[in-house]
Every structure is written in C-alpha cells, then in structure tokens.
Design an enzyme around this catalytic site. Structure first.
Site, mmCIF file in Angstrom:
data_model
loop_
_atom_site.group_PDB
_atom_site.id
_atom_site.type_symbol
_atom_site.label_atom_id
_atom_site.label_comp_id
_atom_site.label_asym_id
_atom_site.label_seq_id
_atom_site.Cartn_x
_atom_site.Cartn_y
_atom_site.Cartn_z
ATOM 1 C CE LYS A 79 11.082 1.649 11.720
ATOM 2 N NZ LYS A 79 10.458 1.842 12.860
ATOM 3 C CG PHE A 80 10.829 -2.387 3.318
ATOM 4 C CD1 PHE A 80 11.420 -1.521 2.327
ATOM 5 C CD2 PHE A 80 11.471 -3.119 4.118
ATOM 6 C CE1 PHE A 80 12.890 -1.403 2.598
ATOM 7 C CE2 PHE A 80 12.781 -2.845 4.164
ATOM 8 C CZ PHE A 80 13.677 -2.288 3.277
ATOM 9 C CB CYS A 81 4.252 -0.370 3.772
ATOM 10 S SG CYS A 81 4.402 1.297 2.902
ATOM 11 C CB ALA A 82 6.328 -4.658 6.694
ATOM 12 C CG HIS A 101 1.630 -0.617 7.533
ATOM 13 N ND1 HIS A 101 2.319 0.596 7.301
ATOM 14 C CD2 HIS A 101 2.268 -1.240 8.256
ATOM 15 C CE1 HIS A 101 3.122 0.661 8.190
ATOM 16 N NE2 HIS A 101 3.358 -0.671 8.640
#
Length: 461
Positions: A383-386, A145
């Site tokens: 979701k690991f900032c993705a 992100h």
C-alpha cells in the site's frame, strides 16, 4: 567561484570565508547521467541477469557525480562552523554552498530558509512542531503517511480522495470556508507516490492564499523527475529527500518562509541551534541553524547538492528518457488482459514514471516475488505508505480483488530493456502462470526449493 558568508554559531568566532570550486564535474548535458550500480547483475532461477531497476519511487541509486563529490569531500571532511583549521573552513564552505545549490534547485525566494533534515518525513515533522499554536491543517486522503499524520489528530481536517482535479478543488474550497482559523496550512503532494499523477500545485496554492491559508508541497516523488519551483508555484513550503533524488546519503530538505520557522521551537536542542546559553536562559539562533542542532550531515548535504546540480543540467534529457519508458510501460500493461492501472484522476492525466497496477486473480505480493526470482526485476508491492488512497482505489465490497498493488517506478537506473522485460513477464504470468511452484506461509510467498537470492555476499565493511 562561490563564497561562504561569515556567520557566528554557538557563541564562537565568525565562520571564515573560503573560496572553493565545484566538487564534481558534470558531463555534457546531451548525455544521460550515469548511476552507480548500472551494471548490477542479480541471481534468478534462470541464472544471473541484468537487474531491471523499476523501484525508484522507493529509493534511487546514487549518481556517479554524487559519488565523486562525496569521495572528494571525505578527503578534507571536518567539523562545520566551529573550527579554524583548513579542513573545517573548507567543509563549512561546501556545506553552505550546498544549501545555496539546493535553494536554486527548488526555486526558493531570497528570504526563504533552506533547512537540511534527514528525509521528507523528518522535514514535515520539523514543520509540524514549528506551526503557530492552533494552526488548522488541511490534507487529502491521497497523501503519503509522512504528510498525512504529523500534524496531530485534533488540528487536522482530512479531506476524502477526490474523483477529479475539479472535485479536489471544490472539496478544499468548502473545507476552507467551513474551518476559519487564524493560521491554516494546506498540505498537498506534487506527484502521487502511488499513481505518479501530478497535481496542479499553482492552482491549489492560489486557492489556499485566497482564503488566507498557506500551502506546503510534498515534492518527494517530483524532485528527481520534474522542476520544483517554490516561487513560481507561489507555495510557502516544499520538502523532498536525497534518497529519492539520486543522493542516498541521509539528507532531506525543508525550504520555505522563515517567519514560522524562526518563531517555532528549535527542532533539535543542542549545539549550533543556540546563540547563547547562560544561567538565566538560552537564546536560540534564527535561520536554518535554529533547526540544525548538533553536527549536521555535511556529506549528505554535499551529495544532495551534487545531485541537484546534475539533474538541473540534464533536465531535458532526463525527462525525455523517462517519458519514453513510461509510454512503453503504460502501453504494454494496457495490452495485458486483467491488468488494471490505478489512477486518481482518470486515464490520460499527467504523471511521472510511477505506475501501480493489479492483475485479476493474482496476489500482488506473489507477483512482485515472481518478477524478482524468475525475471530479475525490482518492483514494490503493498500500500506504499498511502493506505487511505490505496484502499479507496482498490475498494472491493465483494472481496474479489487484492487489497494491495504492484508498483513499477522509472528513473535513471531504468532501461527500455527492463521495461520490456516487465511487460513480457506480466503477460507471461497472466497467460501461463509462474514458471516455478510457490507456497504461501505466514512470512509471505516463497519459491519451492532454493531461492536463488539466498547467496552469501561479502559485507561491504
């Protein structure tokens, strides 16, 4: 022996020249650099155990050499660029020498700027504000992100998640052909924070330049594992963070071509960013000072420089260590029924030590809690900032699989025993289920009965 160049900031007298030596002693390159907290033990349902740190993609521990450099620098810590006292002169010298160390670490060109920021996210926010008016930005849906969002909705061309490197190349080439603009910037990750897969940066830099565009490279997941080579890649900008490079002291870096950075509005308006302030107006500094207004994070910069020096000296042994652990992790998970390792480009593609996976029939957040509470293993789930990438990789129109994943990530705080423990724990979970009973509530999964991690620990202050 290095020297601080004479500079004048905020209208004061030129900064003094001070001769200094390195702040830290780097051990022999044949040995693996030690990290702070390597002997950490953590509570589990089975009693205390050695912590298996497999969460380096989120944040890394500090190197022992980094801690030593910080401890040394704190003794004479003072203001930067503005003081005539010995402590200020010394601190100023170390700050600028840290900049030179980082410049060498990223392979910067002689005329590139190296700007200290807070994080990679902060670096991209800075660059976004310095872009020329009406710059068109091209970014894949694979991005974190921090590189996906800061450019502004109306000037961003968002490309889909590609199936292969060839597909990515074709998608970008078509987008560049379809969106002519005086100023264009391609933003690309060097290594995915979800899958660890390494992108061929040189190839995409060549494509961008062939269409008159520039390229900015997110090296947040690469910096601790592989060489960053701004000049060798022929890239225009690169950013990375100290907290992912064994220097968790609140410093990031943006390095690259100076023209856009010198022409853009200063990122932080205030002392240090100015050449002069009068009733008629303000004249802003150029170079790194333009975007480093206020008192900079000197300790963070020194910490990062120490990490860069240590990693550079130990590059081969670090890569060998991580390759061994990654090979075992990948092979071990491959043998467990129902485990799927996520990939953008397919099996066999080069990756750093980041592996995201799902287990058929198991909620990833429960898996990560079980690994922690029952086995003393630190991983990450979600979701690991993705989000765009994870949603694409986990696309499930029938609703039969988890919408999130578990991520295990390797670094200098990881051991072969920890990797073996993870593989064994995942295999045991698939075959027998968790050893404890777990309940899902609005706040997430919780073990039935006392959580061994809920212990009173004295505050560090």
């Amino acid at each position: 022996m290095s020297v601080l160049p004479s500079t004048s900031l905020c209208g004061g007298t030129p900064a003094p020249i001070v001769r200094t030596r390195a702040l830290h002693v780097v051990p022999e390159a044949a040995s693996l650099p030690a990290v702070v907290g390597a002997g950490l033990r953590v509570p589990t349902l089975r009693g205390d155990t050695a912590y298996a740190n497999l969460d380096h993609a989120a944040s890394t521990p500090a190197l022992e050499t980094v801690k030593a450099a910080v401890d040394r620098a704190l003794v004479t810590y003072s203001s930067v660029h503005r003081g005539a006292g010995f402590a200020s002169r010394l601190t100023s010298a170390w700050y600028e020498q840290a900049r030179a160390e980082v410049a060498a670490f990223v392979g910067a060109r002689e005329d590139d700027s190296v700007i200290f920021t807070r994080t990679t996210t902060d670096s991209w926010a800075l660059l976004s504000k310095a872009l020329p008016s009406r710059t068109t930005v091209f970014v894949f849906g694979t991005e974190h992100h921090s590189t996906l969002l800061p450019w502004g909705r109306f000037r961003t061309v968002r490309l889909p998640v590609p199936q292969t490197v060839e597909d990515a190349h074709a998608l970008l080439e078509e987008a560049l052909d379809d969106h002519p603009s005086r100023h264009r910037l391609v933003v690309l990750t060097a290594a995915s924070n979800v899958t660890g897969e390494v992108w061929p940066v040189e190839r995409f830099a060549a494509l961008a330049h062939a269409h008159g565009a520039r390229i900015a490279v997110d090296a947040a997941q690469l910096s601790a594992h592989r060489t960053i080579d701004l000049a060798g890649w022929d890239a225009d900008y690169v950013a990375f963070s100290g907290h992912k490079t064994y220097a968790p002291y609140g410093t990031g870096v943006l390095a690259g071509r100076s023209d856009w950075l010198d022409a853009g509005n200063p990122y932080l308006l205030g002392g240090g960013a100015t050449r002069s302030v009068t009733e008629e107006g303000t004249t802003w500094a150029t170079g790194p000072a333009r975007h480093e207004g206020g008192s900079p994070n000197v300790i963070g910069a020194i910490a990062l420089a120490a990490a860069c020096a240590t990693i550079s000296r130990h590059r081969e042994v670090i890569e060998a260590h991580e390759a061994q652990l990654l090979e075992r992790l990948s092979a071990g998970l491959d043998e467990v029924p129902g485990v799927e390792v996520l990939s953008i480009f397919g099996e066999g593609h080069d990756r750093v030590g980041v592996v995201a996976f799902t287990i058929d029939g198991w909620d990833s957040s429960l898996v990560s809690q079980v690994l922690s509470v029952e086995h003393g293993i630190g991983v990450r789930d979600g979701k690991f900032c993705a989000h765009l990438l994870v949603d694409e990789l986990l696309d499930d129109p029938w609703g039969e699989r988890s919408g999130t994943a578990v991520r295990a990530s390797i670094g200098l705080g990881s051991t072969l025993e920890g990797v073996e423990r993870l593989v064994s724990a995942v295999a045991g979970l698939v075959e027998h289920g968790p050893s404890a009973d777990w309940t899902l509530s609005d706040s997430g999964w919780a073990v039935d009965g006392p959580d061994p991690r809920d212990v009173e620990v004295e505050r560090p202050w």
